[in-house]
Design an enzyme around this catalytic site. Structure first.
Site, short mmCIF file in Angstrom:
data_model
loop_
_atom_site.label_atom_id
_atom_site.label_comp_id
_atom_site.label_asym_id
_atom_site.label_seq_id
_atom_site.Cartn_x
_atom_site.Cartn_y
_atom_site.Cartn_z
N HIS A 53 12.46 26.41 -33.83
CA HIS A 53 11.55 27.54 -34.06
C HIS A 53 10.09 27.09 -33.97
O HIS A 53 9.28 27.33 -34.87
CB HIS A 53 11.82 28.20 -35.41
CG HIS A 53 13.20 28.78 -35.55
ND1 HIS A 53 13.62 29.89 -34.84
CD2 HIS A 53 14.27 28.40 -36.30
CE1 HIS A 53 14.87 30.17 -35.16
NE2 HIS A 53 15.29 29.28 -36.03
N ASP A 81 17.44 50.31 -33.34
CA ASP A 81 17.27 49.31 -32.30
C ASP A 81 16.44 49.92 -31.18
O ASP A 81 16.40 51.14 -31.01
CB ASP A 81 18.63 48.84 -31.77
CG ASP A 81 18.54 47.51 -31.03
OD1 ASP A 81 18.87 46.48 -31.64
OD2 ASP A 81 18.13 47.50 -29.85
N ASP A 104 12.94 33.25 -40.40
CA ASP A 104 12.87 31.95 -39.73
C ASP A 104 12.08 32.02 -38.43
O ASP A 104 11.70 31.00 -37.85
CB ASP A 104 14.26 31.37 -39.47
CG ASP A 104 15.15 32.28 -38.64
OD1 ASP A 104 14.72 33.40 -38.31
OD2 ASP A 104 16.29 31.86 -38.32
N VAL A 147 14.80 34.09 -47.22
CA VAL A 147 15.22 32.69 -47.17
C VAL A 147 15.53 32.31 -45.72
O VAL A 147 16.49 32.81 -45.14
CB VAL A 147 16.46 32.45 -48.05
CG1 VAL A 147 16.88 30.98 -48.00
CG2 VAL A 147 16.18 32.87 -49.50
#
Length: 373
Positions: free
Chosen positions: A96, A199, A271, A299
């Site tokens: 990432h 979406d 993330d 998280v």
């Protein structure tokens, strides 16, 4: 080829880069394996299991890094690991890079590292095989996480996901209908929640409609629709993934302020920077905070909470590519058009992936995707 598996040292990271079964497969293919002491302990794998699989146990992070031609990790290296890099080696992990600290890119460059990002390994049909297993796990954990934090004792609205006769179920909004979003939808539906999936792709919404037989409501992910459904949601789940890029912000700070007090946001996109304006990274040991009266769960490595399952899933998905790397060597990466080649972010310290050019001005020496993307 010499492969090494260091122990993960990032806070609350309990997964391991390879299970004993994965180690044995590489040993059987003729490769040498080193595993750092207790690397798999948190995931339930003992050092003796790695020894029986054919690995040699090493006793320090420095030795783990210095021994290996290829370092197999889960999380991107921390600042404390940068000085351990061996010049010219190859590192695989969920990197990432667009949302990592600049010092990681500097360390990879300075040590002439070939860096392969698991999240950017892409097959010809456009799917990302190393993202799929973690997305499946995260999606299936979503109602466990949301249900816990909706409880009154945890500061939530006190709403039971399923409801009961005479009391309605929780309203769950899922932003993104890909692998993660569809697994989350299935898990919430199985508990009786009222689920809406948004979406940007109508084809994906049609597929969800067919998959769940009309048991989910679907909406196009326009700013208006996102704002409208979030305002009445008990739970918002962010499932947006754009490999190689920061996640787009779909829910603004004003949208969060308009949500119900005690509602819950589970931002699985954290993330990649998060898809909610008020999201910031948390840890498994301190997973939530409250902003604008809304509980935020953000998280980045939440699948580490089921470290054994996640380690099995990662090994199952990564092993074919590790065997390919071992058989073909790193020299073949830039000339190939394989899925593994598409995951190469840096080659010998230079950025080679076209979607990462903006991270730092740098001459592009080759294109691992053969121009695809």
């Amino acid at each position: 080829m010499i492969f090494t598996v260091p122990r993960e040292i990032r806070e609350s990271e309990m997964r391991v880069g390879l299970t004993p079964a994965g180690v044995q497969a590489l040993v059987n293919a003729g490769h040498t394996m080193y595993v750092e002491k207790e690397a798999g302990l948190s995931a339930g794998f003992q050092d003796v299991q790695y020894r029986h699989a054919g690995a040699e146990i090493v006793y320090s992070p420095a030795e783990a890094y210095q021994r290996g031609d290829v370092v197999v990790k889960v999380a991107r290296p921390t600042a404390g690991e940068h000085s351990l890099f061996r010049p010219g080696q190859t590192i695989l992990s969920y990197l990432h890079l667009p949302v990592s600290s600049p010092d990681l890119l500097e360390a990879l460059t300075a040590h002439q590292i070939t860096a392969i990002a698991y999240e950017m390994i892409e097959e010809e049909d456009g799917h990302y095989p190393l993202l799929v297993p973690m997305s499946e796990i995260a999606g299936r954990l979503a109602p466990i996480i949301a249900g816990r934090h909706l409880m009154t004792i945890n500061g939530g609205r006190g709403t039971l996901l399923s409801g009961i006769p005479g009391a309605p179920p929780a309203a769950v909004v899922i932003l993104g209908g890909g692998v993660l979003g569809s697994n989350a939808a299935r898990a919430f539906i199985s508990l009786g929640a009222q689920v809406t999936v948004l979406d940007k792709k109508l084809a994906r919404l049609r597929k969800l409609e067919e998959q769940f037989g009309g048991r989910v409501a679907t909406l196009l992910a326009t700013d208006y629709n996102v704002r409208r459904v979030a305002a009445f949601a008990d739970v918002v789940v962010g499932c947006v993934q754009v490999p190689g890029h920061r996640a787009p912000i779909l829910l603004s700070r004003e949208d969060v302020q308009a949500m119900r007090m005690g509602s819950v946001i589970v931002d699985f996109s954290i993330d990649q920077g998060g898809c909610v304006a008020t999201s910031r990274p948390t840890t498994l040991f301190n997973p939530t905070y409250i902003e604008a009266g809304v509980i935020h769960y953000c998280v980045p490595n939440m699948t580490s909470g089921v470290a054994r399952t996640a380690s099995y899933a990662l090994t199952n998905s990564a092993l074919p590519y590790l065997l390919e790397l071992g058989a073909e060597g790193t020299e073949s990466l830039l000339s190939g058009r394989s899925a593994l080649a598409r995951g190469v972010n840096l080659y010998r310290g230079e950025i080679v992936h076209p979607e990462l050019n903006g991270l730092r001005p740098q001459r592009i020496v080759a294109t691992p995707t053969g121009g695809k993307r």
